[in-house]
Design a protein around this motif. Structure first.
Motif, PDB file in Angstrom:
ATOM      1  N   VAL B  57       0.805  -1.230   0.000  1.00  0.00           N
ATOM      2  CA  VAL B  57       0.000   0.000   0.000  1.00  0.00           C
ATOM      3  C   VAL B  57       0.839   1.281   0.000  1.00  0.00           C
ATOM      4  N   PRO B  58       1.883   1.395   0.848  1.00  0.00           N
ATOM      5  CA  PRO B  58       2.615   2.667   0.871  1.00  0.00           C
ATOM      6  C   PRO B  58       3.254   3.032  -0.467  1.00  0.00           C
ATOM      7  N   THR B  59       3.552   2.039  -1.307  1.00  0.00           N
ATOM      8  CA  THR B  59       4.153   2.374  -2.594  1.00  0.00           C
ATOM      9  C   THR B  59       3.209   2.101  -3.761  1.00  0.00           C
ATOM     10  N   SER B  60       1.979   1.660  -3.475  1.00  0.00           N
ATOM     11  CA  SER B  60       1.025   1.290  -4.530  1.00  0.00           C
ATOM     12  C   SER B  60       1.642   0.308  -5.522  1.00  0.00           C
ATOM     13  N   TYR B  61       2.441  -0.617  -5.017  1.00  0.00           N
ATOM     14  CA  TYR B  61       3.127  -1.554  -5.893  1.00  0.00           C
ATOM     15  C   TYR B  61       2.417  -2.914  -5.876  1.00  0.00           C
ATOM     16  N   TRP B  62       1.953  -3.324  -7.065  1.00  0.00           N
ATOM     17  CA  TRP B  62       1.285  -4.631  -7.204  1.00  0.00           C
ATOM     18  C   TRP B  62       2.309  -5.701  -7.533  1.00  0.00           C
ATOM     19  N   PHE B  63       2.184  -6.848  -6.887  1.00  0.00           N
ATOM     20  CA  PHE B  63       3.066  -7.962  -7.216  1.00  0.00           C
ATOM     21  C   PHE B  63       2.299  -9.261  -7.008  1.00  0.00           C
ATOM     22  N   ILE B  64       2.984 -10.347  -7.251  1.00  0.00           N
ATOM     23  CA  ILE B  64       2.313 -11.651  -7.187  1.00  0.00           C
ATOM     24  C   ILE B  64       2.972 -12.504  -6.111  1.00  0.00           C
ATOM     25  N   ALA B  76       6.588 -17.642  -1.932  1.00  0.00           N
ATOM     26  CA  ALA B  76       7.503 -16.787  -2.702  1.00  0.00           C
ATOM     27  C   ALA B  76       6.717 -15.607  -3.243  1.00  0.00           C
ATOM     28  N   THR B  77       7.438 -14.536  -3.563  1.00  0.00           N
ATOM     29  CA  THR B  77       6.785 -13.387  -4.184  1.00  0.00           C
ATOM     30  C   THR B  77       7.553 -13.007  -5.452  1.00  0.00           C
ATOM     31  N   PHE B  78       6.829 -12.425  -6.396  1.00  0.00           N
ATOM     32  CA  PHE B  78       7.415 -12.123  -7.702  1.00  0.00           C
ATOM     33  C   PHE B  78       6.990 -10.741  -8.175  1.00  0.00           C
ATOM     34  N   LYS B  79       7.872 -10.108  -8.961  1.00  0.00           N
ATOM     35  CA  LYS B  79       7.426  -8.960  -9.737  1.00  0.00           C
ATOM     36  C   LYS B  79       6.435  -9.479 -10.773  1.00  0.00           C
ATOM     37  N   PRO B  80       5.413  -8.683 -11.107  1.00  0.00           N
ATOM     38  CA  PRO B  80       4.405  -9.188 -12.039  1.00  0.00           C
ATOM     39  C   PRO B  80       5.020  -9.639 -13.366  1.00  0.00           C
ATOM     40  N   GLU B  81       6.042  -8.901 -13.826  1.00  0.00           N
ATOM     41  CA  GLU B  81       6.594  -9.243 -15.139  1.00  0.00           C
ATOM     42  C   GLU B  81       7.355 -10.568 -15.119  1.00  0.00           C
ATOM     43  N   GLU B  82       7.692 -11.057 -13.901  1.00  0.00           N
ATOM     44  CA  GLU B  82       8.346 -12.362 -13.841  1.00  0.00           C
ATOM     45  C   GLU B  82       7.351 -13.499 -14.074  1.00  0.00           C
ATOM     46  N   VAL B  83       6.089 -13.206 -13.793  1.00  0.00           N
ATOM     47  CA  VAL B  83       5.071 -14.250 -13.905  1.00  0.00           C
ATOM     48  C   VAL B  83       4.271 -14.098 -15.194  1.00  0.00           C
ATOM     49  N   LEU B  84       3.864 -12.862 -15.494  1.00  0.00           N
ATOM     50  CA  LEU B  84       3.034 -12.613 -16.679  1.00  0.00           C
ATOM     51  C   LEU B  84       3.952 -12.181 -17.812  1.00  0.00           C
ATOM     52  N   ARG B  85       4.356 -13.118 -18.600  1.00  0.00           N
ATOM     53  CA  ARG B  85       5.288 -12.754 -19.671  1.00  0.00           C
ATOM     54  C   ARG B  85       4.541 -12.487 -20.956  1.00  0.00           C
TER      55      ARG B  85
ATOM     56  N   HIS C 701      -4.440  -2.907 -13.244  1.00  0.00           N
ATOM     57  CA  HIS C 701      -4.633  -3.250 -14.644  1.00  0.00           C
ATOM     58  C   HIS C 701      -3.363  -3.032 -15.441  1.00  0.00           C
ATOM     59  N   ASN C 702      -2.658  -1.956 -15.131  1.00  0.00           N
ATOM     60  CA  ASN C 702      -1.461  -1.724 -15.927  1.00  0.00           C
ATOM     61  C   ASN C 702      -0.321  -2.658 -15.555  1.00  0.00           C
ATOM     62  N   ALA C 703      -0.395  -3.253 -14.342  1.00  0.00           N
ATOM     63  CA  ALA C 703       0.586  -4.287 -14.015  1.00  0.00           C
ATOM     64  C   ALA C 703       0.392  -5.480 -14.952  1.00  0.00           C
ATOM     65  N   GLN C 704      -0.823  -5.630 -15.483  1.00  0.00           N
ATOM     66  CA  GLN C 704      -1.094  -6.735 -16.404  1.00  0.00           C
ATOM     67  C   GLN C 704      -0.964  -6.311 -17.870  1.00  0.00           C
ATOM     68  N   TRP C 705      -1.523  -5.137 -18.159  1.00  0.00           N
ATOM     69  CA  TRP C 705      -1.532  -4.708 -19.567  1.00  0.00           C
ATOM     70  C   TRP C 705      -0.173  -4.175 -20.004  1.00  0.00           C
ATOM     71  N   ARG C 706       0.548  -3.582 -19.072  1.00  0.00           N
ATOM     72  CA  ARG C 706       1.852  -2.970 -19.343  1.00  0.00           C
ATOM     73  C   ARG C 706       1.838  -2.057 -20.564  1.00  0.00           C
ATOM     74  N   MET C 707       0.900  -1.139 -20.573  1.00  0.00           N
ATOM     75  CA  MET C 707       0.829  -0.147 -21.643  1.00  0.00           C
ATOM     76  C   MET C 707       1.834   0.969 -21.341  1.00  0.00           C
ATOM     77  N   ASN C 708       2.135   1.747 -22.339  1.00  0.00           N
ATOM     78  CA  ASN C 708       3.072   2.856 -22.160  1.00  0.00           C
ATOM     79  C   ASN C 708       2.364   4.040 -21.523  1.00  0.00           C
ATOM     80  N   VAL C 709       2.064   3.886 -20.260  1.00  0.00           N
ATOM     81  CA  VAL C 709       1.323   4.923 -19.553  1.00  0.00           C
ATOM     82  C   VAL C 709       1.761   4.913 -18.102  1.00  0.00           C
ATOM     83  N   ASP C 710       1.743   6.083 -17.490  1.00  0.00           N
ATOM     84  CA  ASP C 710       2.079   6.191 -16.086  1.00  0.00           C
ATOM     85  C   ASP C 710       0.915   6.847 -15.359  1.00  0.00           C
TER      86      ASP C 710
END
Lengths: 206, 85, 950
Positions: B57-64, B76-85, C701-710
């Protein structure tokens, strides 16, 4: 006439202007700062000549004493006068790099005194003791139930922190800190009392 | 209080995190209504190891996170891009 | 006040005298005394009355393990006199008596005890149900603990986080050894102990060695938390610790639990009298406070502990009349041998069978030969005595291990840990290593393992053998035909109550606990559960091991609400203009965490006046709490297209458009406006309460879509006002702006960036109130300056600040909905007339699939505007129901008297068949009467929307 910029924190008019108390705190909210965020940010900032911390949650000082804090792989918080960067930036010149209005979104409170970690332990669940949280380290965490950025720094030669948190709750946070620091003989001080060595640049309008 | 290891911020008290539901593939935009209804409303709730979205929550960072929902052990925890390729 | 000479009484400072009050009488004490030790030093053994039968009670464990010695100190109820430190002038009262403590007429209840069987409340008072109303206050009055003082001043409580590599709980021999071993390995150790001074049994047991504190000298890595109780051990080594008025939350990498043992009570007739005490209590009183709790003593023993206590009593000059050893034969332990050599009268296979009372305390015990498990022969002797020391076994203090999820096995008639969670270690007598040597060795082992587990290198010494055989008597329970053998002192539970509960069918450990109330008292059965289990096992014909361990849950001891509440952190969000609102007499109301002015001033027509100012002149409202999001990047427009229902790809720079967000089920969750400031930049507003959710959804959503947006949350970074009313343009011009704000240059829904009163601003020509209006967003620290500039510029135009209440009426006159008020958790856009904002033919947006399904079905309700048919009758309120043929047909979502129209107007959900203008429906108002309403087209006011486009 220049419009008046106003901190959200009401500091007592003569906050302890004599010698520095064992634990001191000052409102730096009117001092300049800036943020950038986005996938292209690290590249663009490096291209502007900034040396950046290699990993998130680390900060470094540049030769002017300005603090460059890396909050994530693509987010940076710059404490000090970075007006040149601000004017260099545009959507076109800085692809996927977006400025953040950190001057107005976040209050900036500076704490100095060797009891600072002990005081923070009353309001923050992260271990901020100096041997576990070295100078330059960053914790983005919850402080007195607020989201906050805590940066370890030596301030006036003592342990200290920069504390950045949502500006709308900054009076509440200030009051919590005043309360927490009482048992350590802490007190608010005027900005100049803590600004001397930590940030040499002149006060600037945002 | 449990500890969760955030890929951005390291180990933190679980109170700094918010749950975001099971990781599952989104149907195609034009997929039949039934497929969307399953996606939106149907949760298997099976025991065992699940992949879940968590938010620092403090960084609004989503992960898996991979969690054993029977024992509530975070594996274990992952950056989203490590799981959703 | 009589005291033993030093070295007895090592915790009292004889040079410092104090005095305190108990039951209105002043007693002398020394610094270091507890209320219990000081009262006993003054010969006052009666400290309170029992919970149910009002029997006389005194200190039983001298360690606060039971509820026998609960007292009230000032406004603080239910404190254990065993642990309550004497302070000068402290006012202490006993609990639960009527009349006076010495002659409590409440004790008459005991005479009627035959009529108070187990499950008494269940059986007696619940039928007829009405009876409980009568009995409840009577029972509450009779069976009471302390009194809550509603006038007591709030004390200051707070919390602190602590961190350590290794936490060691209990600074007795094992804990000290563990702490030293872990520190030697390099670990940072937090050693926590609840006593006045560390050392545990080293301080009071016969053969304990003197200076526990000295062991820690030269070990700065060991931090000491004294007089602190660990209340709980939670997941991932998270400890809750109470010390004084502070609650500590300690996170350790590993934990050593060295909590030791309680001593086991002996159950026999009148085993609760003041003067009957645990042997360890007697030893504590003598060694720690120099107090001898009697002159003539009998010791009930089943192990070496009893002989040690007897020798200590002899050394202190007490006449020990006899040792009643429950065992047929005693071991040849060193203390037993010494006792024999010193000529003590030792009776084998004998137990106290009944205690005799005189003047509210023990006067003698009758002894009987033990014939079998729980069975005695006839009483063969009565010994006059005023002290009975009980040493019949140990109860490992496994509570914290149980919190952590340890598993236990029944060994040597005790529950000992067998399986421990990772990072948790048991050491010393709680682990079955009872002798001093074994406990210290076990502590070393656990300390080394804990350091290893915390990531340090340490050599692990071998585990000592458990030496717990023959210490705990298998059956120290002796029923008497006349009863009054207390299994649970807290709750006055007798043997027959347990047996009767089982016979009533409550034969599961959890059911029995609730039905018999054993273990439900303030000490949660610490001392009493082993006996309850024995009795259950016997009744069931199984072994105690088969009964299983009851789950011990946090907290370990009583906890005050002050500790749980702590300092109280409730963040309040203020806008940049907060001070100005207060100066203007703003009546502030909470909006989520924000404070917003509801209206200004004390005038009872204040709201209506504010409404009129906006309609007729100009008004200014602080809308800083509106959510703000900067959505930037090459894919910004495409991103918004996927999240919101409308379309933004073709929205021109310098224009704003309404945004409506649905979740994946098609339910409306938020709305606002998207202002395009640049090809790559949308400034999107969201509702005050919804912005955090919207931001999270966008990030997710953008963690999934990964569009070029902030996406950046900038709510707090901007202060914002809405300058609204026919004269708004003139005021803005006068305040000074670099933007051409003429109707032609900046039309309705236009957006510009420029200067206002010298401040960089985002100007949005939008409004919620249906008048010519400008939403002006400036960097937050300039909010007050902007407010001042506009108020000054507006002076000549009669500008009036307006609050949330006026805004609600103004928007209702325009028929604008508020998400969350005029919609609920099932509302989709087609029900609330938002069809125009939904572009179903886009390739994708959140909720599209669900809305497609909605469109295929007939609608079930519609949100409509309505007017009351009769304005003068009772007025409906929000959430009043629309009724059709006696059935619920809908509900009112908003309602107000419109100053502009002079009528009562509102919004309501009605069945689709009732949604046409002119349809009538009935609303049931407070009191049940029905009022008629007529469906009216919205907007109610300025239906052609000309005023906002002026």
């Amino acid at each position: 006439m220049q419009p008046r910029r106003q901190s959200f924190i009401a500091v007592p008019t003569d906050p302890c202007s004599g010698s520095l108390p064992a634990l001191a705190m000052a409102d730096f909210s009117l001092r300049p700062r800036l943020g950038f965020k986005g996938a292209g940010t690290a590249d663009w900032l490096a291209a502007q000549g900034l040396s950046l911390p290699p990993e998130p949650n680390q900060s470094v000082k540049d030769d002017q004493g300005r603090l460059i804090a890396r909050l994530s792989w693509g987010e940076f918080l710059l404490l000090g006068d970075f007006a040149a960067l601000q004017s260099a930036w545009s959507f076109e010149t800085a692809p996927l790099c977006f400025p953040l209005p950190r001057l107005h979104s976040h209050a900036w409170i500076v704490i100095s005194g060797d009891a600072a970690p002990k005081m923070m332990a009353k309001i923050c669940g992260v271990d901020l003791r100096a041997h576990k949280f070295a100078q330059g380290r960053i914790a983005q965490t919850s402080v007195a139930r607020l989201n906050a950025i805590v940066i370890a720094d030596r301030i006036r030669g003592r342990l200290g922190f920069h504390l950045l948190s949502d500006i709308s709750t900054s009076q509440y946070l200030w009051d919590c800190l005043c309360d927490a620091m009482l048992e350590f003989d802490g007190a608010p001080v005027v900005l100049e009392a803590l600004a001397k060595e930590s940030h040499g640049q002149t006060d600037a309008q945002g | 209080m449990k500890i969760m290891n955030c890929p951005l911020n390291g180990p933190r008290n679980i109170s700094e995190f918010a749950y975001g539901g099971e990781v599952k593939p989104t149907p195609d935009a034009q997929a039949p209504t039934q497929e969307w209804a399953d996606y939106v409303y149907y949760h298997a709730n099976q025991p065992g190891i699940l992949r879940e979205w968590w938010l620092h929550v403090p960084t609004s960072y989503w992960f898996i996170a991979e969690r054993d929902v029977t024992t509530d052990r975070i594996i274990a925890t992952f950056k989203p891009e490590e799981v959703l390729r | 006040m009589t005291r033993l000479p030093a070295p007895w009484g090592k915790w009292i400072d004889r040079t410092k005298s104090l005095s305190f009050w108990f039951e209105g009488k002043s007693y002398p004490a020394h610094q270091g005394d507890t209320v219990a030790s000081a009262l006993l030093a003054n010969g006052q053994s009666l400290i309170g009355r029992s919970f149910k039968y009002h029997r006389p009670r005194g200190s039983y464990s001298a360690a606060g393990w039971d509820a026998n010695a609960l007292v009230q100190a000032g406004s603080k109820p239910n404190l254990s006199a065993d642990r309550l430190a004497v302070q000068d002038h402290l006012q202490v009262k006993a609990l639960n008596y009527f009349g006076c403590l010495n002659r409590d007429w409440g004790r008459l209840v005991e005479k009627a005890s035959r009529l108070l069987p187990a499950g008494f409340y269940y059986k007696t008072f619940f039928t007829p149900r009405i009876a409980w109303k009568f009995w409840e206050p009577v029972i509450r009055h009779m069976a009471g603990l302390g009194r809550v003082d509603l006038q007591a001043a709030h004390a200051y409580y707070d919390k602190e986080y602590l961190f350590a590599d290794v936490a060691v709980i209990g600074a007795g021999p094992a804990g000290l050894a563990a702490a030293l071993e872990a520190a030697k390995a390099g670990a940072e150790v937090m050693l926590i102990d609840e006593d006045q001074q560390i050392g545990g049994s080293l301080n009071w047991a016969r053969g304990g060695d003197g200076e526990p504190m000295a062991k820690l000298a030269g070990w700065p890595r060991i931090s000491l938390l004294e007089q602190a109780s660990v209340q709980a051990l939670f997941d991932d080594n998270w400890l809750e610790i109470v010390k004084g008025n502070r609650l500590y939350k300690l996170r350790a990498k590993s934990v050593v639990v060295a909590t030791g043992c309680y001593q086991m009570p002996l159950v026999f007739r009148h085993n609760d009298l003041p003067g009957v005490m645990l042997g360890s209590a007697v030893q504590r009183l003598m060694r720690l406070w120099g107090v001898v709790p009697g002159r003539r003593a009998v010791v009930a023993a089943a192990n070496e502990d009893g002989y040690a206590a007897a020798l200590d009593l002899m050394d202190a000059g007490v006449q020990v009349e006899a040792i009643a050893d429950l065992r047929a034969h005693r071991d040849a332990g060193p203390f037993a041998i010494e006792a024999g050599q010193r000529g003590l009268r030792i009776l084998q296979g004998v137990t106290p069978y009944e205690a005799h009372e005189n003047n509210n305390r023990l006067a003698g015990v009758s002894l009987a030969q033990i014939m079998g498990e729980g069975r005695c022969g006839p009483v063969f002797e009565r010994i006059d005595c005023d002290l009975l020391a009980v040493c019949v076994g140990r109860i490992p203090a496994t509570g914290l291990l149980s919190h952590a999820g340890a598993k236990f096995a029944h060994q040597a008639h005790m529950d000992l840990p067998t399986e421990l969670p990772a990072h948790v270690f048991a050491a010393g007598s709680v682990n079955g290593c009872l002798s001093l040597d074994a406990a210290q060795k076990d502590g070393k082992r656990a300390g080394a393992l804990a350091a290893k587990s915390a990531g340090f290198e340490a050599e692990t010494p071998p585990a000592p053998l458990r030496d717990c055989e023959g210490v705990t008597h298998p059956w120290p329970i002796f029923a008497h035909p006349a009863g009054m053998e207390f299994v649970d002192l807290d709750e006055d539970v007798q043997i027959k109550d347990i047996v009767a509960s089982m016979q009533d069918g409550y034969d599961h450990i959890q059911l029995l606990k609730r039905y018999s109330t054993s273990g439900m008292g303030p000490s949660q059965g610490k001392l009493f559960w082993p006996h309850v289990k024995r009795l259950m096992a016997k009744e069931k014909g199984v072994t105690p091991a088969e009964i299983g361990a009851s789950t011990i849950r946090p907290p370990m001891g009583g906890e005050t609400l002050g500790h749980l509440a702590g300092r109280g952190f409730e963040p309040v969000r203020l806008t940049a203009m907060h001070r100005r609102h207060l100066e203007l007499g703003g009546v502030m109301m909470p909006a989520g965490a924000w404070m917003r002015p509801a209206y200004y001033g004390q005038d009872k027509n204040a709201i209506e006046k504010e409404v009129r100012a906006v309609r007729e002149g100009v008004g200014l409202i602080d809308v800083s709490t509106l959510g703000g999001l900067d959505v930037r990047g090459p894919d910004a427009a495409a991103f918004l297209e996927r999240l919101y229902t409308w379309t933004y790809a073709k929205l021109a720079v310098g224009r704003a458009r309404y945004v409506l967000m649905c979740d994946q089920t098609g339910v409306v969750i938020d709305d606002g406006v998207a202002a395009r400031l640049h090809d790559q930049h949308f400034y999107v507003t969201a509702t005050t309460s919804g912005v955090d959710r919207v931001f999270r959804l966008m990030q997710w959503h953008n963690a999934q879509w990964r569009m070029n947006v902030d996406i950046a949350q900038v709510t707090s970074a901007y202060a914002a006002v809405n300058l609204a009313g026919p004269k708004a343009r003139e005021v803005l011009a006068k305040a000074g702006t670099s933007v051409d704000i003429s109707k032609e240059a900046l039309p309705y829904l236009g957006v510009r960036e420029g200067m206002v009163a010298g401040i960089q601003a985002r100007i949005l020509r939008i409004g919620f109130v249906g008048e010519l209006g400008y939403e002006i967003h400036v960097p937050a620290q300039y909010g007050e300056a902007l407010w001042d500039a506009l108020m000054t510029a507006g002076q000549d135009f009669g500008i009036k600040p307006f609050g949330v209440e006026a805004q609600r009426i103004l928007r209702l006159e325009k028929g604008h909905i508020i998400i969350g008020q005029d919609s609920d958790a099932l509302t989709h856009p087609f029900e609330i007339g938002m069809d125009w904002a939904v572009k179903m033919d886009k390739p994708f947006f959140m909720g599209q699939a669900a809305l497609r399904a909605h469109l295929e079905k007939a609608p079930t309700r519609k949100l409509v505007g309505f007017e009351l048919e009769n304005d003068q009758g009772p007025l409906p309120k929000e959430c009043h129901l629309a009724i059709e043929d006696g059935e619920i047909a809908g509900r009112v979502t908003s309602v107000a008297r419109s100053p502009a129209l002079g009528r009562v107007i509102g919004l309501a959900f009605v069945p689709p068949g009732k949604a046409q203008a002119g349809s009538r429906f009935q609303i049931r108002v407070d009191g049940g009467s029905m009022v008629g309403a007529r469906v009216t087209p919205v907007p109610f006011y300025d239906p052609k929307n000309q005023r906002q486009e002026m």
